[in-house]
Design an enzyme around this catalytic site. Sequence first.
Site, PDB file in Angstrom:
ATOM      1  N   ASP A   1       1.493  -1.091  -0.360  1.00 52.95           N
ATOM      2  CA  ASP A   1      -0.075  -0.453   0.658  1.00 52.95           C
ATOM      3  C   ASP A   1       0.980   1.363   0.017  1.00 52.95           C
ATOM      4  O   ASP A   1       2.213   1.555   0.119  1.00 52.95           O
ATOM      5  CB  ASP A   1      -0.868   0.269   1.414  1.00 52.95           C
ATOM      6  CG  ASP A   1      -2.332   0.537   1.016  1.00 52.95           C
ATOM      7  OD1 ASP A   1      -1.863   1.593   0.021  1.00 52.95           O
ATOM      8  OD2 ASP A   1      -3.431   1.074   1.804  1.00 52.95           O
TER       9      ASP A   1
HETATM   10  C1  NOJ Z   1      -4.391   4.128   0.284  1.00 51.24           C
HETATM   11  C2  NOJ Z   1      -5.742   3.249   0.541  1.00 51.24           C
HETATM   12  O1  NOJ Z   1      -5.471   2.297   1.209  1.00 51.24           O
HETATM   13  C3  NOJ Z   1      -5.929   2.491  -0.648  1.00 51.24           C
HETATM   14  O2  NOJ Z   1      -6.626   1.865  -0.745  1.00 51.24           O
HETATM   15  C4  NOJ Z   1      -5.316   3.102  -2.107  1.00 51.24           C
HETATM   16  O3  NOJ Z   1      -5.316   2.273  -2.923  1.00 51.24           O
HETATM   17  C5  NOJ Z   1      -3.681   3.718  -2.144  1.00 51.24           C
HETATM   18  N1  NOJ Z   1      -4.041   4.348  -0.890  1.00 51.24           N
HETATM   19  C6  NOJ Z   1      -3.478   4.188  -3.434  1.00 51.24           C
HETATM   20  O4  NOJ Z   1      -4.797   5.419  -3.614  1.00 51.24           O
END
Ligand code: NOJ
Length: 738
Positions: A279
């Site tokens: 993530d």
């Molecule tokens: C953080 C989030 O937890 C995730 O789900 C998301 O895809 C990413 N940011 C990218 O935006």
Amino acid sequence: MPFSLAPACRRVLVGAGCFVFTTMSLPAMADLPPIDARVETLLSRMTTAEKIGQVNLVSRGDPIDGQLERVRKGEIGLMLNVVEPGEVRAYQAAARQSRLGIPLVMGLDAITVFRIAMPHPLALAATWNPGLVEAATRAVAQETAANGVNWTFAPMVDLSRDPRWGRVVEGAGEDPVLASAMAAARVRGYRAGGLATAVKHFVGYGAPEAGRDYNGAAIPASELHDRYLPPFRAALDAGSETVMAAFNTVNGVPVSADRRLLTDLLRGRLGFKGFVTSDYNAIGELINHGVAADLAEATRKALLAGIDVDMEGAAYERHLEAEIAGGRVPIATLDEAVRRVLRVKFGMGLFDRPQPQMPPQPAEAEVRALARDAARQSLVLLKNERETLPLTPATRRIAVIGAWAENDYDQSWWGPAGLTRPATETLLSALRSRLATGQSLEYARGFGDGCGYEQGDVAGAVETARRADVVVMIAAEDCDISGEGTSRAYLGLTGAQQGLLTALAAAGKPLVLVVATARPLALTATEPFTAATLIGWYGGTEGRTAIAEALVGEITPSGKLPMSFPRSVGQIPISYDGLPTSRPPGNDRYTSRYIDEATTPLYPFGHGLSYARFDYANLVIKGSEMSTQSGQIEIAVTVSNTSQRAADEVVQLYVRQKVASRSRPVRQLKAFEKVRLEAGARRTVTFKLNSSDLGYHDDEGRLVIEPGPFDVFAGGSSTASLSGGFGLTGPLVIAEPR
Ligand code: NOJ
């Protein structure tokens, strides 16, 4: 093959070397070596720096020029948040100009909206209609792919039983069977619409302690396998190409550094072959978790655990080369990560298409029709005393209260910034255009602001209500209080909304409360004042129109809750499928209860009323026994629409294993089907259960199918009372971990 190529494309690698697409014929295409051979050939030509580039996922820079240069140098293999077609072309052209011409994966959080907004995922789950969800998702994917994006960070399939966690908006609620159906439907939809998927967040992100985002989760192995993994399995079985790892710790270890979860379980046991992305900045955050002293150690731990791709953490690009040179990370581990990325890129067909694919936008009318259908079917009618709804022409004067009625922007979850989206029809205009002859509508804002935080002219709103026959108040949890980083400790109506609702009681008129929310709320304080409550979620571009249709009876609500609505925050976490206790809740002090609150939720999982009436009868279990060894049983139930109105109903089947070696949940959903029933019609719905559907996992994560007696319940909610039973017979079956 009729490809026409810019000169730079001549360096696109296919199989053993470069070739020029324009000279390629269809049979030659069919003769291409299998993907793995193409991957190996390409890998053998890569420098370590180029390999590190392929595992580097970077967000669109501003300005983009410097980044284009980095792409040309092969330093970036994947991008996120590039959504403008001209820019996508520029980035892909830069990739083609790199030494090996490897195309980029272009990722985006294309959740339920690019341009036309569908209801958010939890609302989609409330439709209990996987076919519709698949179609709606395909439309979102088509709109997204039309702009050159080819990968979505979705679906989020984290099971969640804690509405304090703001990201419940993005999942499918508390139940593994419903969530698995939705996970598979969404993966199929995205892929059919032209996007590869990243199912997320593997695993346990939906169980943060106390509902606080990013907080650690404690999940016993049996529960991990029984509850949290099935939606991931379903998404992988549906073909999800990639997986995103969770930010948080599970049982004390950050998932992004947990080899047992990312490698042993995901790859070993679940057989996942694609790549795992971290993530956002999750590798660097291993330092905050206290498992890495610096970014170099974090890099090492993440890659060795099984994080193939570094999302916006600049960890791999800064440290991997030195870690490999120093012998702390084997080059073979990086090679394997690169292989996985390349395999996905080949599988997506990126090497076979010189220009980024930008299929035409789907027709707006078709996408809107799907958005309307999804919004309609997601509506959940929680209560409807004295048939207050639908409003009929006999209701002469309608008061609409609450600034939300003027809102033409539905905060559906979440689309790319900076795009112009079609406005959402306001509830006010949608209702006004549906007034029958002789009906009137009077509106009072009630709040000082558009978000319901500030008190407005309450006395004026009460006067408006007094002049009406029925009052419709719209309350909302809009204005950016759902989604990532929006955990709440209180779950009543926010700001001035409860105050206004309470004040309206002075008018003494039947009050319909419409709630636009993206999570279950604790609506106990609203109950004394409402005759009817309709959950409208964040219904997307067509959402408020669908609410108006339901209020006046043009459609009949058919949504069912995918998550329990608690009475109070103190009951959380709460779900319908808890274990029995030694002392079931009762009036006695020494039972499992609260002294100041009931133990049941205000509205349970699976609940949702209709304007029609449904009766359930004839629960027939074909054969009273089934074998633990690959047995199957058929359970049929007859549902009748005893009203004058055609409507949809979600027929739900629950079981309980009454005696086993472990305590088994008081109920578990095992199957469901949404059916359309004309007025007066009846239908027999038959479900088939396999013995493996009745198993559970032990502390080693093995599937145990244990003989014993089962209760069966069928009906329109998790409190269904029509019941029967059967026995599971034969030897105890224990399936070793795969
Ligand atoms: C953080 C989030 O937890 C995730 O789900 C998301 O895809 C990413 N940011 C990218 O935006």
